[in-house]
Design an enzyme around this catalytic site. Structure first.
Site, PDB file in Angstrom:
ATOM      1  N   ARG B 294      11.560   3.795   4.631  1.00  7.39           N
ATOM      2  CA  ARG B 294      12.929   3.348   4.929  1.00  7.39           C
ATOM      3  C   ARG B 294      13.523   2.824   3.628  1.00  7.39           C
ATOM      4  O   ARG B 294      13.224   1.711   3.200  1.00  7.39           O
ATOM      5  CB  ARG B 294      12.874   2.237   5.990  1.00  7.39           C
ATOM      6  CG  ARG B 294      14.190   1.845   6.589  1.00  7.39           C
ATOM      7  CD  ARG B 294      14.060   0.531   7.338  1.00  7.39           C
ATOM      8  NE  ARG B 294      14.024  -0.605   6.410  1.00  7.39           N
ATOM      9  CZ  ARG B 294      13.296  -1.697   6.578  1.00  7.39           C
ATOM     10  NH1 ARG B 294      12.522  -1.845   7.609  1.00  7.39           N
ATOM     11  NH2 ARG B 294      13.337  -2.676   5.681  1.00  7.39           N
ATOM     12  N   HIS B 298      16.441  -2.641   7.209  1.00  4.34           N
ATOM     13  CA  HIS B 298      16.092  -2.387   8.620  1.00  4.34           C
ATOM     14  C   HIS B 298      17.371  -2.190   9.436  1.00  4.34           C
ATOM     15  O   HIS B 298      17.503  -1.238  10.203  1.00  4.34           O
ATOM     16  CB  HIS B 298      15.282  -3.559   9.169  1.00  4.34           C
ATOM     17  CG  HIS B 298      15.148  -3.568  10.658  1.00  4.34           C
ATOM     18  ND1 HIS B 298      14.404  -2.631  11.335  1.00  4.34           N
ATOM     19  CD2 HIS B 298      15.690  -4.379  11.600  1.00  4.34           C
ATOM     20  CE1 HIS B 298      14.490  -2.872  12.644  1.00  4.34           C
ATOM     21  NE2 HIS B 298      15.269  -3.921  12.824  1.00  4.34           N
ATOM     22  N   TYR B 307      11.741  -9.373   0.672  1.00  3.74           N
ATOM     23  CA  TYR B 307      10.337  -9.101   0.996  1.00  3.74           C
ATOM     24  C   TYR B 307       9.713  -7.916   0.275  1.00  3.74           C
ATOM     25  O   TYR B 307       8.533  -7.641   0.475  1.00  3.74           O
ATOM     26  CB  TYR B 307      10.164  -8.929   2.514  1.00  3.74           C
ATOM     27  CG  TYR B 307      11.070  -7.904   3.177  1.00  3.74           C
ATOM     28  CD1 TYR B 307      10.759  -6.552   3.140  1.00  3.74           C
ATOM     29  CD2 TYR B 307      12.227  -8.295   3.845  1.00  3.74           C
ATOM     30  CE1 TYR B 307      11.571  -5.611   3.754  1.00  3.74           C
ATOM     31  CE2 TYR B 307      13.058  -7.360   4.463  1.00  3.74           C
ATOM     32  CZ  TYR B 307      12.724  -6.028   4.419  1.00  3.74           C
ATOM     33  OH  TYR B 307      13.526  -5.107   5.027  1.00  3.74           O
TER      34      TYR B 307
END
Lengths: 326, 410
Positions: B294, B298, B307
């Site tokens: 990805r 998200h 992160y």
């Protein structure tokens, strides 16, 4: 007219459904050769085969989730959850999926899944085998919930649940599975609509509403009260969602007093919902507060003390005394 | 990149490619053998099983796969922009996963039924879902927006993995339909069908995935589990969900598991076509793990800089699914500047259509919600609707007030 037990009546109802509707099928744990832990599906796998009476892996979410998929493909699955306390692994599938698919698809899809759950206590069993979780499901829009209290209703209501185009949970009063009664397998008579309450006994001083396993208890309490000169009307609710408030309201307008009895804890329960609605609908008819008789706010207790937990004749009579003291 | 015949004997834990091992070491995962036909360099390799499937793709097919991937990437950019402009409440971008979605979706047949999660916009495209309709859910005017009966593309499911069980049940229904047809000497027989259940590496930890694989295996249901391992479940990396390649899990259930390069549209198409055939032929389920990434957030509410390192994103951008197919098409002389210019123009046209349609979507009326709670008449819903109508009518003379007008359904 045939005499049979509630368990046999459900068995016969399922047999009639499987014979009449080729897209119907049963799914659950141990429902095949064993016939279910309560033998409700006894003999059906022999008549209809393993594609119609499906022994599933031991997984409740899997049973409900795959039943949803079968319903999307045009089938009418009837799921057996082995005991009330074991429905919770399937709770997510029931409340977030089954209940919502019709709504979230703008009505394009429907999932007419039936879930049978033997429920309630009084059988001296170990934990998780005696619970009454109906209010947890009644709070969820999109589900219908019914509970038969006698063999005739049991025979017809299971078939009506399968015919209904909405998801239906049938809470079966397991301690009454062996209760015998007359069943008219030709004609449902007054049981034509599974979502309608029945006035089982007419009275003028107070109304007792009950469903499932407590209906015989309510009738016995009414008989006992009669010996004391009190005339008690008893209503078998039959449907827990929707609730037939018209029948309850009409009764309370006549008697002025209402007692609701169920095995489930009173807090947050069906009795509270009925009390609130009736206080709105029949406020000027009420001579006393609506009184609930039910379980306590505790996990279902161990079997050796369940007699102190479960509503019985005396608990209903005590509530009646309180209602009549106003 | 050699592969083994997919079978339950397939071990899948051997390291046979240093490049892949290096890439996976970044993620802290053990390497698995991975089916790859079209590498990031745009060179087409061979595979003992899947090359036969890849060979069936004509130049026109390949150009179509590219056009689809470009279209859905352009759509993704447009939808993200619409969210930033306040036209959508949220968007769930798919950029980076185009090959996994277009390759698998294009391998399906019209009679197959697809259960997506909520990021399968590329699969939606392959099932002819109107992409502007797909935005309705993210605009807050519908929980679906398309009729699954028209496309065999189910509604998005947001409760992770719940749809994997629906997929298996649906496949059990297909099995019964086939028996009905056989009992009627073929009358009413439909083309053999299979089901695809999409889910992600995060959802792979959900119990419903386990139960769905148990049921599918027990009943040999015609279902393909298609796991897009995009390496991040919002902020949590795959190694928190699993310590073995997800494809290896199939072995525990007794059906084939295949890891495929999810950025290689040719391999994804080939593997999915093989798996669907396997399922339609009554041989039971297959798990496909599409190893992809990805590239974006998200959702539009997410911030990947919190992160993960941008170097990791750059490493995956170098494996871009569109870039490698473009290299191949140009090198083989299968597409030229004119083709790529046309694809870009088509993408802009799609974006304009989506933008225009999104702006024109009208808000629904809550009466529609009342009408669809149950299929059959329901006294409580009727009573509450009647109350609402009466309540709303009380505001009839107050249209000037915006708040009251909204309540009255104007």
């Amino acid at each position: 007219m045939t005499t049979m037990t509630i368990a046999k009546a459900i068995n016969e109802g399922l047999r009639a459904t499987l014979a009449a509707n080729p897209k119907s099928l049963l799914m659950g744990e141990d429902i095949g050769p064993l016939g279910g832990v309560y033998r409700v599906t006894d003999g059906l796998i022999g008549e209809f085969g393993p594609d119609r009476v499906v022994d599933t892996p031991l997984a409740e979410s899997g049973i409900i989730g795959t039943a949803i998929g079968l319903a999307l493909r045009g089938y009418s699955p009837v799921c057996e959850i082995q005991f009330d306390g074991f429905v919770f692994p399937g709770f997510n599938q029931i409340t977030t999926q089954l209940a919502k698919i019709h709504s979230r698809s703008n009505g394009n899809l429907s999932v007419p899944v039936v879930i049978r759950i033997p429920y309630g206590g009084g059988i001296g069993s170990i934990e998780h085998h005696s619970e009454s979780p109906e209010a947890l499901f009644a709070h969820t829009a999109g589900l219908r919930i019914i509970s038969p209290s006698n063999p005739h209703d049991a025979y017809w209501m299971i078939q009506q649940a399968v015919e209904c185009q909405d998801p239906v949970i049938v809470f079966e009063p397991k301690r009454r599975y062996w209760l015998k009664g007359d069943v008219d397998v030709e004609n449902p008579g007054p049981s034509e609509d599974p979502f309608k309450a029945h006035v089982l006994r007419e009275g003028t001083d107070a109304t007792v509403v009950a469903y499932g396993p407590l209906v015989p208890v309510a009738l016995a309490a009414a008989n006992a009260a009669e010996e004391d000169g009190r005339s008690v009307e008893v209503i078998d609710l039959r449907s827990i969602s929707p609730i037939d408030f018209d029948t309850v309201t009409a009764s309370v307008q006549k008697t002025g007093r209402l007692i609701v009895a169920h095995e489930a804890p009173t807090f947050g329960g069906i009795g509270g919902e009925i009390a609130a609605r009736i206080s709105e609908r029949a406020f000027h008819s009420l001579e006393a507060p609506v009184i609930r008789v039910g379980g306590f706010h505790m996990p279902y207790p161990v079997a050796k003390v369940e007699e102190d937990y479960l509503p019985d004749i005396d608990r209903i009579l005590e509530a009646l005394d309180r209602a009549l003291s106003y | 990149m050699g592969t083994h015949l997919p079978s339950t004997e397939f071990d899948g834990t051997a390291v046979d490619d240093q490049r892949e091992a290096d890439a996976e070491a970044v993620m802290g995962e053990p390497a698995a053998q991975m089916v790859q036909l079209l590498g990031p360099d745009g060179k087409l390799g061979a595979d003992p099983v899947f090359s036969d499937y890849a060979d069936k793709l004509t130049p026109e097919h390949l150009r179509g796969l590219y056009a689809d991937m470009a279209a859905i990437r352009r759509f993704d950019v447009e939808a993200t922009a619409l969210q930033r402009q306040g036209q959508l409440a949220l968007w769930v971008p798919l950029t980076g996963q185009e090959a996994a979605q277009i390759g698998s979706g294009r391998a399906s047949q019209p009679q197959d039924y697809i259960f997506p999660t909520y990021r399968e916009h590329g699969v939606a495209l392959t099932r002819n879902v109107d992409l502007a309709e797909l935005l309705r859910q993210f605009r807050g005017v519908s929980n679906g927006g398309w009729n699954p009966r028209d496309t065999n593309f189910h509604l998005y499911t947001l409760v992770l993995a719940a749809q994997t069980l629906h997929a298996v049940g649906y496949a059990m229904g297909i099995q019964r339909d086939q028996k009905f047809a056989a009992a009627a000497n073929g009358a009413g027989k439909q083309p053999d069908a299979a089901v695809i259940a999409y889910f992600g590496d995060g959802a792979s930890s959900e119990g419903d995935v386990h139960e769905s694989m148990v049921f599918a295996s027990s009943y040999k249901a015609p279902v393909v589990f298609f796991c897009q391992n995009n390496h991040w479940a919002i902020s949590v990396p795959t190694n928190v969900q699993t310590r073995v390649p997800l494809s290896n899990r199939a072995k525990g259930y007794g059906f084939p598991g295949i890891r495929v390069d999810g950025n290689d549209v040719i391999a994804v198409h080939a593997v999915t076509e093989w798996a669907l055939e396997h399922a339609r032929q009554g041989k039971g389920p297959v798990l496909i793990e599409a190893f992809t990434y990805r590239v974006g957030a998200h959702t539009t509410a997410d911030d990947p800089t919190k992160y993960r390192q941008s170097a990791e994103e750059d490493a995956w951008r170098a494996k871009d699914p569109l870039a490698r197919l473009e290299k191949y098409l140009r090198a083989e002389g299968l597409a030229d500047d004119t083709f790529f210019a046309k694809v870009k123009a088509d993408g802009d046209e799609l974006a304009a259509y989506v933008r225009r349609t999104a702006h024109d979507i009208e808000n629904p009326d809550i009466r529609q919600a009342f009408a669809k709670v149950y299929k059959e008449a329901h006294p409580l819903v009727a009573e509450e609707l009647a109350w609402f109508e009466e309540y709303s009518a009380g505001f009839a003379g107050e249209e000037e007030s915006a708040g009251h007008a909204a309540k009255a359904g104007h």
